[in-house]
Motif scaffolding. Structure first.
Motif: not given
Length: 602
Positions: A255, A152, A149, A134, A158, A212
């Motif tokens: 995001n 998460m 980002l 990440l 990821c 994401s």
């Protein structure tokens, strides 16, 4: 995630990028890639890295995009050298990366001390954990694309950036090429061709955007929107992104808003497909579990997304700007997806063979679908039959080459060459593949159907003496027509020959074949053009010839061939047609020498 070269402190992307920059190989990293040394030889040397000074800076020549041999429908991409991946620089700039990297090195040294004889102790990839994956993904996105980002959630996939970047580069190229007015019989209603009022305008669906929302975020950056800083209105990419997991959409919303593109990316929660719900109920014998792609069925991934978009537009819950719906509800340039790779939860959670590492973190919806990626894409193909006017290009990433081979064979039998496009995505030692198809009718002379290899042309000398009243050009045209007739009689090829005359002559040679019915709007059954050859015939000007006393008694006629193929039958026929053409037209082969000898003997 592949092992970087030692020392770790010097892993900077340069002319020969370290394998470490390939980012984590998700879902077990199916093999198939070539070694870095072999790729460097194949590419003709290394490539320079991106600028280290400006976030999001790019050098387009660094993007390794090339066609596979003479096939314009297949592309190989390796974007790794165009990315700025400097571990030392990341550690200086980003505290979260520095912490994750130091923890990774500490854990690696500790295991090496505890097990000095263990081969896994020296393997960098063995120690890569979710925290480092990440941190690396966030660092690459911030440094190269000025993306963040902020959300998460743990246990969700990821995304490795080079892998995703290869896909979006290929998609961008596909849309640019098919925007050529020669590609389709009729241009799609969506704006594939940029205009003054909507430059570089693309509208697409991301099926399974995940937490994401990586694909829409990448494609809404300045890299893919060169006019984004101008005052012109609506000159970028817009997305309708769907997912079946509510928590994924919550993270994706954070995001999207965090990067200031909420007006260009609309998120929607959609229900599971019938295949997924049947599998959860254990209905393995039902028709819904049938893997046949072209059977009519209830909504799959694409139909579900298109219906959700239409409902959002109808209820005015669509968050995109008004220009998005200018072509009516549900008209898109493309859809894209990274489908679930595994067919069962057991397959998705069992440790990897070899080093025994656990699989990449992901939830069930991200990793599992009945039939795996083959089942998912086949459901997309079935959907494409039902929503033919809604989407121009249906695209998907694939994790296994066997899936690509099987799907390509199925699709090319129905959509023909030019209607199916493929790609190879190279990142480190990991390889992925891409496949795309369209229901729209590809033009007979589409650039994607052009046959690049083989005979492209030749010159014929016609003696001036003892020539009939017809010109040298007419003489060669008559020979080409006679050759076509001879191919029909001797080779049983049902070719059609048409002569078009202006100053020069063009002989159009083609053959049609029956295409299966019930496949969609692109074919609609019936007759299609299997192959087409345009033979342009013209006399060569005296100024272009090296004339001596002997040549002055001859006229040089030049034939240029442009071949287009739309099926395997067409390719085989082209090869047969071209194989004996030059010697027949020049009348230099054994058959003509014997005929000449008999004539002279008489």
């Amino acid at each position: 995630f592949e092992a970087p070269p030692r020392p770790l402190a010097k892993m900077i992307m340069s002319s020969s990028p370290p394998v470490a920059a390939a980012a984590p190989a998700e879902h077990g990293g199916h093999g198939g890639g070539t070694s870095r040394r072999k790729r460097k030889r194949r590419h003709g040397g290394g490539r320079g890295g991106a600028s280290k000074d400006t976030p999001g800076s790019w050098n387009k020549t660094d993007e390794i995009e090339r066609h596979d041999g003479d096939d314009p429908t297949h592309q190989v991409l390796d974007c790794i050298s165009s990315l700025n991946v400097d571990f030392d620089g990341f550690a200086d700039r980003y505290p979260d990366f520095r912490e994750a990297w130091n923890d990774l090195k500490k854990h690696r040294r500790g295991e090496a001390a505890a097990k000095p004889s263990s081969s896994s102790a020296s393997s960098f990839s063995t120690h890569v954990d979710t925290a480092f994956q990440l941190a690396l993904t966030r660092a690459i996105l911030r440094r190269n694309f000025d993306l963040s980002l902020p959300s998460m959630p743990e246990g969700y996939l990821c995304p490795p950036v080079p892998n995703r970047l290869n896909y979006v580069l290929w998609l961008n190229t596909l849309l640019e090429q098919s925007g050529d007015e020669r590609y389709f019989e009729q241009q799609p209603p969506a704006l594939l061709t940029p205009s003054a009022s909507a430059a570089h305008r693309r509208i697409g669906i991301d099926i399974g955007c995940g937490a994401s929302c990586i694909y829409p975020l990448l494609l809404t950056t300045n890299r893919f929107n060169p006019d984004a800083s101008s005052e012109s209105v609506n000159n970028g990419w817009t997305f309708f992104a769907t997912d079946i997991d509510e928590r994924s959409l919550q993270a994706a919303t954070i995001n999207v808003k965090g990067n200031g593109v909420a007006d260009r990316i609309q998120l929607s929660l959609v229900p599971k497909s019938r295949r997924q719900m049947s599998a959860e109920r254990g209905d393995t014998d039902s028709d819904s579990m049938n893997n046949t792609a072209l059977s009519k069925r209830t909504p799959g991934p694409v139909m579900t997304a298109v219906e959700a978009y239409s409902q959002a537009v109808g209820s005015k819950k669509n968050g995109l700007n008004d220009e998005t719906t200018r072509n009516g509800p549900g008209t898109f340039d493309f859809c894209m997806t990274n489908p679930p790779f595994y067919a069962t939860e057991v397959e998705a959670t069992v440790d990897r063979k070899g080093d025994g590492r656990s699989r990449t973190d992901m939830n069930v919806g991200e990793g599992v679908y009945p039939g795996g990626e083959l089942g998912f894409v086949r459901d997309m193909i079935a959907d494409s039959v039902e929503v033919t006017d809604s989407v121009t290009w249906y695209t998907s990433m694939l994790s296994k080459k066997s899936s690509l081979v099987e799907l390509e064979r199925e699709l090319r039998g129905h959509f023909g060459r030019g209607g199916v496009r493929t790609a190879t995505f190279v990142q480190g030692k990991t390889t992925r593949w891409g496949i795309a198809w369209t229901q729209r009718q590809v033009a007979p002379r589409s650039p994607a159907a052009r046959v690049c290899g083989g005979l492209q042309g030749f010159d014929v000398e016609i003696p001036t003496a003892n020539r009939s009243s017809c010109s040298a050009l007419d003489e060669v045209v008559s020979r080409v027509v006679a050759y076509c007739q001879w191919m029909v009689e001797s080779k049983k090829l049902e070719v059609q020959c048409t002569v078009k005359r202006k100053e020069d002559a063009i002989v159009e040679v083609s053959i049609n074949e029956q295409r299966d019915s019930g496949v969609g709007a692109a074919s609609s059954g019936g007759i299609i053009c299997a192959f087409l050859i345009d033979i342009c015939i013209k006399e060569v000007e005296a100024s272009e010839m090296k004339v001596d006393n002997k040549d002055a008694e001859k006229t040089l006629v030049r034939l240029t061939l442009q071949s287009y193929c739309h099926s395997s039958l067409g390719m085989a026929t082209i090869e047969t047609f071209r194989s004996g053409m030059e010697s027949e037209i020049k009348r230099s082969n054994r058959r003509w020498r014997r005929m000449l000898a008999r004539t002279e003997g008489a």
